[in-house]
Design a protein around this motif. Sequence first.
Motif, PDB file in Angstrom:
ATOM      1  N   ALA A  21       0.844  -1.188   0.000  1.00 44.21           N
ATOM      2  CA  ALA A  21       0.000   0.000   0.000  1.00 44.21           C
ATOM      3  C   ALA A  21       0.878   1.237   0.000  1.00 44.21           C
ATOM      4  N   ASP A  22       0.839   2.001  -1.079  1.00 43.02           N
ATOM      5  CA  ASP A  22       1.663   3.203  -1.199  1.00 43.02           C
ATOM      6  C   ASP A  22       1.013   4.128  -2.210  1.00 43.02           C
ATOM      7  N   ALA A  23       0.952   5.421  -1.886  1.00 41.94           N
ATOM      8  CA  ALA A  23       0.305   6.383  -2.766  1.00 41.94           C
ATOM      9  C   ALA A  23       1.150   6.715  -3.991  1.00 41.94           C
ATOM     10  N   GLN A  24       2.443   6.464  -3.933  1.00 42.28           N
ATOM     11  CA  GLN A  24       3.324   6.794  -5.047  1.00 42.28           C
ATOM     12  C   GLN A  24       3.555   5.559  -5.919  1.00 42.28           C
ATOM     13  N   ALA A  25       3.225   5.693  -7.195  1.00 44.81           N
ATOM     14  CA  ALA A  25       3.349   4.564  -8.123  1.00 44.81           C
ATOM     15  C   ALA A  25       4.790   4.081  -8.221  1.00 44.81           C
ATOM     16  N   THR A  26       5.755   4.995  -8.169  1.00 47.69           N
ATOM     17  CA  THR A  26       7.168   4.594  -8.261  1.00 47.69           C
ATOM     18  C   THR A  26       7.545   3.678  -7.113  1.00 47.69           C
ATOM     19  N   ASN A  27       7.099   4.015  -5.911  1.00 47.94           N
ATOM     20  CA  ASN A  27       7.392   3.170  -4.747  1.00 47.94           C
ATOM     21  C   ASN A  27       6.762   1.789  -4.899  1.00 47.94           C
ATOM     22  N   ARG A  28       5.505   1.759  -5.349  1.00 47.61           N
ATOM     23  CA  ARG A  28       4.823   0.477  -5.502  1.00 47.61           C
ATOM     24  C   ARG A  28       5.547  -0.402  -6.522  1.00 47.61           C
ATOM     25  N   ILE A  29       5.939   0.212  -7.638  1.00 43.36           N
ATOM     26  CA  ILE A  29       6.601  -0.558  -8.693  1.00 43.36           C
ATOM     27  C   ILE A  29       7.951  -1.076  -8.209  1.00 43.36           C
ATOM     28  N   THR A  30       8.717  -0.233  -7.512  1.00 42.14           N
ATOM     29  CA  THR A  30      10.033  -0.646  -7.024  1.00 42.14           C
ATOM     30  C   THR A  30       9.917  -1.813  -6.053  1.00 42.14           C
ATOM     31  N   LEU A  31       8.985  -1.711  -5.107  1.00 47.04           N
ATOM     32  CA  LEU A  31       8.797  -2.799  -4.142  1.00 47.04           C
ATOM     33  C   LEU A  31       8.297  -4.064  -4.829  1.00 47.04           C
ATOM     34  N   LYS A  32       7.398  -3.886  -5.776  1.00 49.46           N
ATOM     35  CA  LYS A  32       6.866  -5.060  -6.477  1.00 49.46           C
ATOM     36  C   LYS A  32       7.972  -5.790  -7.232  1.00 49.46           C
ATOM     37  N   VAL A  33       8.850  -5.056  -7.897  1.00 50.11           N
ATOM     38  CA  VAL A  33       9.950  -5.681  -8.626  1.00 50.11           C
ATOM     39  C   VAL A  33      10.871  -6.434  -7.678  1.00 50.11           C
ATOM     40  N   ARG A  34      11.230  -5.799  -6.561  1.00 55.02           N
ATOM     41  CA  ARG A  34      12.130  -6.438  -5.581  1.00 55.02           C
ATOM     42  C   ARG A  34      11.532  -7.733  -5.031  1.00 55.02           C
ATOM     43  N   LEU A  35      10.268  -7.676  -4.665  1.00 58.08           N
ATOM     44  CA  LEU A  35       9.649  -8.830  -4.014  1.00 58.08           C
ATOM     45  C   LEU A  35       9.236  -9.904  -5.005  1.00 58.08           C
ATOM     46  N   SER A  36       8.836  -9.501  -6.200  1.00 55.31           N
ATOM     47  CA  SER A  36       8.506 -10.493  -7.220  1.00 55.31           C
ATOM     48  C   SER A  36       9.738 -11.303  -7.595  1.00 55.31           C
ATOM     49  N   ALA A  37      10.906 -10.643  -7.607  1.00 53.28           N
ATOM     50  CA  ALA A  37      12.148 -11.349  -7.914  1.00 53.28           C
ATOM     51  C   ALA A  37      12.463 -12.406  -6.868  1.00 53.28           C
ATOM     52  N   ALA A  38      11.923 -12.211  -5.645  1.00 54.39           N
ATOM     53  CA  ALA A  38      12.107 -13.195  -4.572  1.00 54.39           C
ATOM     54  C   ALA A  38      10.962 -14.196  -4.537  1.00 54.39           C
ATOM     55  N   CYS A  39      10.150 -14.232  -5.612  1.00 57.90           N
ATOM     56  CA  CYS A  39       9.092 -15.237  -5.782  1.00 57.90           C
ATOM     57  C   CYS A  39       7.892 -15.041  -4.871  1.00 57.90           C
ATOM     58  N   TYR A  40       7.602 -13.798  -4.477  1.00 57.30           N
ATOM     59  CA  TYR A  40       6.380 -13.520  -3.742  1.00 57.30           C
ATOM     60  C   TYR A  40       5.295 -13.056  -4.710  1.00 57.30           C
ATOM     61  N   ASP A  41       4.050 -13.381  -4.393  1.00 58.85           N
ATOM     62  CA  ASP A  41       2.909 -12.866  -5.146  1.00 58.85           C
ATOM     63  C   ASP A  41       2.560 -11.492  -4.595  1.00 58.85           C
ATOM     64  N   ILE A  42       2.356 -10.534  -5.477  1.00 53.76           N
ATOM     65  CA  ILE A  42       2.202  -9.146  -5.048  1.00 53.76           C
ATOM     66  C   ILE A  42       0.835  -8.596  -5.447  1.00 53.76           C
ATOM     67  N   LEU A  43       0.184  -7.941  -4.472  1.00 50.88           N
ATOM     68  CA  LEU A  43      -0.992  -7.112  -4.716  1.00 50.88           C
ATOM     69  C   LEU A  43      -0.599  -5.676  -4.401  1.00 50.88           C
ATOM     70  N   THR A  44      -1.207  -4.707  -5.063  1.00 53.83           N
ATOM     71  CA  THR A  44      -0.874  -3.311  -4.794  1.00 53.83           C
ATOM     72  C   THR A  44      -2.138  -2.511  -4.552  1.00 53.83           C
ATOM     73  N   ALA A  45      -1.976  -1.450  -3.762  1.00 51.30           N
ATOM     74  CA  ALA A  45      -3.074  -0.526  -3.479  1.00 51.30           C
ATOM     75  C   ALA A  45      -2.478   0.869  -3.380  1.00 51.30           C
ATOM     76  N   SER A  46      -3.240   1.863  -3.854  1.00 49.86           N
ATOM     77  CA  SER A  46      -2.727   3.240  -3.895  1.00 49.86           C
ATOM     78  C   SER A  46      -3.164   4.069  -2.705  1.00 49.86           C
ATOM     79  N   GLY A  47      -3.992   3.514  -1.851  1.00 53.08           N
ATOM     80  CA  GLY A  47      -4.450   4.266  -0.691  1.00 53.08           C
ATOM     81  C   GLY A  47      -5.061   3.355   0.351  1.00 53.08           C
ATOM     82  N   VAL A  48      -5.498   3.953   1.455  1.00 49.94           N
ATOM     83  CA  VAL A  48      -6.015   3.182   2.583  1.00 49.94           C
ATOM     84  C   VAL A  48      -7.274   2.422   2.203  1.00 49.94           C
TER      85      VAL A  48
END
Length: 486
Positions: A21-48
């Motif tokens: 959960a992060d309002a900034q798309a850049t942050n969400r994308i960066t975290l998603k790339v890092r964690l996807s590379a470690a074989c985690y399934d990722i969901l994203t949300a832009s707000g509470v």
Amino acid sequence: MSKTTSSWEERVVMTGQILIADAQATNRITLKVRLSAACYDILTASGVDQAMQAAETQRCDLVIVGSGLPDDEQARLCAALRQIPRQRDIPVLVLCRDDMRLSALRAGASAVLDPQGDEFMLLARVRGLLRDAAQGLGTPLDAISGFAEPRAEFGGQATVGPAVAQRIALIADRPARALAWKYALAPYLAHRLQVRDPDQALTDVAAGRAADLYLLAADIDQPGEGLRLLSELRSRPASRHAAFIVATPTERPDLAAIALDLGAGDTVPLLLAAPDRIETAVIAIDRQLAQKALTDQRRTAAERSLTWAMTDPLTGLYNRRYALPRLAEAMRDAQTRGSALSVLVMDIDRFKQINDRHGHAAGDAALRETASRIERVVGLSGLVARMGGEEFVAILPGVSVREACAQAEAIRAEVMGADIALPFEKAKGPVRLTLSIGVASLRERDLFEEADATAEALLDRADRAMMAAKSKGRNRVIPDRGHIAA
């Protein structure tokens, strides 16, 4: 795996699914790339609101609250997640500035990280939180039975901990620092804080006096000595279930990452002089002790369930469900080794008369005493089980038919050798019981047959021999006919 498993057990075998959960798309994308590379399934949300909707409708094993959310939104999301019944125990990792750490922890964050930290620390913290979640350790402190009311405050924020005082071992790089920890923490922890060095800690464990929680410096006399001590304590049976927190220098995040991967539940700064750091350490200690208490409860419940599943509640002997697989295992071992194996089937003679004359409570007492006498003779040489009613079986690995018959005679003599008192007012005096015993042993040709079927046939032969003993007047030992392997 059982068809019915709890949610925390299912997570052990499922791929970790992480909600970012992060309002900034850049942050969400960066975290998603890092964690996807470690074989985690990722969901994203832009707000509470979007994050709450995902948490309510999706399976989430971990929520990461990014630094792109305003501080008040981070706290609001942490608090809101704790209100979802099915997600109350979900671990929440908050990425925030150092000055917002306490606010996030107070709001219900499981852990906090500097958003500028390196990838190794992020992945280590994620692994640790998912490991705890897989063991059911994310439950909030106030939801765990046996935890005290608030008892001390930092700036109006109450701390919560176990109602029963626990032992906490403080092991620092020098005694003065350990004493400083003790004096800083003591006003806020109703626990026994003990300064120890590595040798004293290991001596305590060897003597059965393991601490409930260890607060260890990553470096003690030598670099990395605290991490080595952590590994040693986690390998010892007496201390492996303790909680561990490692104190690391703020300039060495690599040590914190290693500590988490070695099994530490949390890390704290090495220097605890500032009030905010003291409170951070107190929150970490309370949370780790809460998690340990929950783990201990679940382990005890699992052990109790296992005991109930494999024992007869009346006599304390193993039950049929446990004994039959053990007989098959003993058969496979005997076939592999070419060794002997014998089975005794024992039945109390005229047991129905005891129930009819003295009542079922007296019959239960007679069964318990008979089981005790059988087990006393067999001892460690075999396994004794109650197969149901008044019938018992003994599995005797490595015992030939001649030796088995001798042991059966000893059991028969032990059971009939003394009266069995019936401690009930309506019982009409003591009774003396006898056993009819059938003996069957592994034969030469049985060495080459299928193990499970041969084990079942062996038990059946012993049962038929016992029925023969009944037909020939009871109170006797009858061996099955046939040749034995040894």
